[in-house]
Design a protein around this motif. Structure first.
Motif, mmCIF file in Angstrom:
data_model
loop_
_atom_site.group_PDB
_atom_site.id
_atom_site.type_symbol
_atom_site.label_atom_id
_atom_site.label_comp_id
_atom_site.label_asym_id
_atom_site.label_seq_id
_atom_site.Cartn_x
_atom_site.Cartn_y
_atom_site.Cartn_z
ATOM 1 N N ALA A 132 0.880 -1.218 -0.071
ATOM 2 C CA ALA A 132 0.063 0.102 -0.058
ATOM 3 C C ALA A 132 0.914 1.175 0.151
ATOM 4 O O ALA A 132 0.673 2.230 -0.764
ATOM 5 N N GLU A 133 1.954 1.016 0.645
ATOM 6 C CA GLU A 133 2.858 2.381 0.758
ATOM 7 C C GLU A 133 3.605 2.685 -0.481
ATOM 8 O O GLU A 133 3.782 3.693 -1.051
ATOM 9 N N HIS A 134 4.118 1.465 -1.135
ATOM 10 C CA HIS A 134 4.708 1.201 -2.300
ATOM 11 C C HIS A 134 3.872 2.035 -3.465
ATOM 12 O O HIS A 134 4.405 2.918 -4.396
ATOM 13 N N TYR A 135 2.612 1.802 -3.496
ATOM 14 C CA TYR A 135 1.698 2.032 -4.723
ATOM 15 C C TYR A 135 0.935 3.680 -4.369
ATOM 16 O O TYR A 135 0.322 3.924 -5.283
ATOM 17 N N GLY A 136 0.889 3.884 -2.975
ATOM 18 C CA GLY A 136 0.213 4.788 -2.423
ATOM 19 C C GLY A 136 -1.300 4.594 -2.579
ATOM 20 O O GLY A 136 -2.036 5.679 -2.886
ATOM 21 N N VAL A 137 -1.555 3.491 -2.108
ATOM 22 C CA VAL A 137 -3.034 3.348 -2.012
ATOM 23 C C VAL A 137 -3.283 2.599 -0.499
ATOM 24 O O VAL A 137 -2.627 2.482 0.085
ATOM 25 N N SER A 138 -4.570 2.245 -0.451
ATOM 26 C CA SER A 138 -5.107 1.609 0.971
ATOM 27 C C SER A 138 -4.882 0.229 0.823
ATOM 28 O O SER A 138 -4.701 -0.569 -0.176
ATOM 29 N N ASP B 263 3.771 1.081 -10.892
ATOM 30 C CA ASP B 263 2.567 1.642 -10.994
ATOM 31 C C ASP B 263 1.083 0.647 -10.779
ATOM 32 O O ASP B 263 1.263 -0.291 -11.040
ATOM 33 N N TYR B 264 0.292 1.352 -9.762
ATOM 34 C CA TYR B 264 -0.550 0.403 -9.218
ATOM 35 C C TYR B 264 -1.706 0.103 -10.436
ATOM 36 O O TYR B 264 -2.026 -1.235 -10.561
#
Length: 405
Positions: free
Chosen positions: A45-51, A106-107
């Motif tokens: 989640a931290e790597h991709y900037g998501v929840s 990229d997510y």
């Protein structure tokens, strides 16, 4: 109706084990792709900037996508044959697995590649009973389905236990590339070594064509009872596998401990498939062993909701996996027998579909956790559902096929 001429010689071929191993290799890598983000949910989640929920979606997509593709996949297996159908899935997995390993920053790219991998999964999940029917005699099939199940269990063990350590030693990007290369290699091995069926049959059993078989199954009361049981078992298995890191995080456990807990669920399952299905085959009965596994799961699942000690939780998870995953091959073979004369691909597909519908419950578990900060309520509901499942199995009939052979 599809028939096998009684004038053909029944013979069991040694090459059946080569075909089984090739199928097991692709099944193993598919499960790595499914579960590898689960033990590193927070890091990913931290790597991709998501929840956390969006990382959970990378696992839940496999179940969501299975639902509309289950019947087409069964049709492909029963119409094209085992080799062509699973071969198509192997190519898809190899290509999209490499894509997910190459474009990892990229997510959105990871999500698109995951959709491609997940679209191949139904061709694997629905094919196990077809492989067993094509290459193995009836007296070996529950055992063989159990042996075949070891591969996806091992894939989940690798995805759960190895991923945190590989990520710690390298990076998320490198880890996904390693898995992509393994996926491509397994696909190539399957295409080279798998065969559709032996020169002569492994047994004589008439099966109707898919559409007739589908109508037949849907009219059976026992199908709907078994479907509910499989829904509950898969809700427990997939729920624990998907949310393991989020479940143990509040108990003071990190990603490495989460990976071990998730892996022990599968290791217990591997032990279970070498114990429970052979007992069922030797007894020539399905229900007693199936029932024993269901009842044994209940206390271990209840304990899982409340244990805070890592060692005790590890032991409990291992035993839960032993009974839960050990009975699944019996359940699948039991279904193909009581749904006779429906084709194996159709019956296997419908049973797997019932299990994959559990994604609704798994999504609910994630949403409940976000609302309450705990999975306790979800796990208690699943304990009750498992008790109901044991009662429903008591209403079902024993397989006439296995007792008659």
């Amino acid at each position: 109706m599809s028939t096998t001429s009684a004038t053909q010689e029944i013979k069991v071929y040694g090459y059946r084990w080569v075909v089984l191993l090739a199928f097991m290799f692709v099944s193993l890598t598919m499960q790595i792709f499914w579960i590898c983000y689960a033990p590193i949910t927070g890091l990913a989640a931290e790597h991709y900037g998501v929840s956390d929920l969006e990382i959970g979606l990378l696992a839940m997509l496999f179940m969501y996508i299975y639902i509309p593709l289950a019947i087409p996949a069964s049709w492909a297996i029963d119409t094209w044959g085992f080799k062509k159908a699973v071969g198509l899935g192997a190519v898809m997995m190899g290509v999209f697995g490499l894509m997910r390993g190459i474009w990892t920053a990229d997510y959105t790219a990871a999500l698109i590649a995951t959709i491609g991998i997940a679209a191949a999964q139904p061709l694997f999940l629905n094919a196990g009973t077809k492989l067993a029917a094509n290459w193995f005699p009836l007296s070996e099939r529950a055992t063989v389905i159990g042996i075949g199940a070891v591969a996806p269990f091992l894939g989940i063990v690798i995805g759960q236990m190895a991923t945190p350590f590989i990520v710690e030693a390298t990076s998320i990007d490198t880890t996904m590339l390693i898995y992509g290369v393994i996926g491509a290699l397994s696909s190539l091995v399957f295409l080279l070594f798998a065969r559709d069926h032996p020169p002569t049959p492994a047994g004589y059993e008439e099966r109707v064509v898919m559409l007739e078989g589908l109508k037949h199954i849907l009219k059976l009361r026992d199908f709907w009872l078994l479907a509910f049981i499989l829904f509950v078992i898969n809700a427990i298995f997939n729920g624990l596998s998907t949310w393991v890191e989020v479940m143990v995080r509040p108990r003071g456990m990190g990603v490495n401990e989460a990976g071990i807990i998730g892996g022990l669920l599968m290791i217990g399952g591997i032990v279970g498939v070498f114990i429970l299905p052979p007992i069922s085959d030797r007894m020539r009965k399905r229900k007693p062993v199936f029932m024993a596994g269901l009842i044994a799961m209940i206390p271990f699942l209840l304990l899982f909701a409340f244990i805070n000690n890592f060692v005790v939780l590890a032991i409990d998870t291992f035993l839960l996996g032993l009974f839960m995953m050990g009975l699944l091959p019996i359940a699948l073979q039991y279904g193909t027998e009581i749904f006779y004369p429906a084709p194996e691909g159709t019956s296997g597909g419908l049973m797997t579909l019932a299990g994959q519908l559990s994604v609704v419950a798994i999504t609910g578990m994630g949403l409940s956790n976000e609302a309450t900060g705990s999975f306790t309520l979800s796990l208690i509901i699943l304990v009750v559902a498992m008790a109901v499942s044991a009662g429903l199995l008591g209403l079902m009939k024993e397989s006439k096929l296995i007792t008659a052979k």
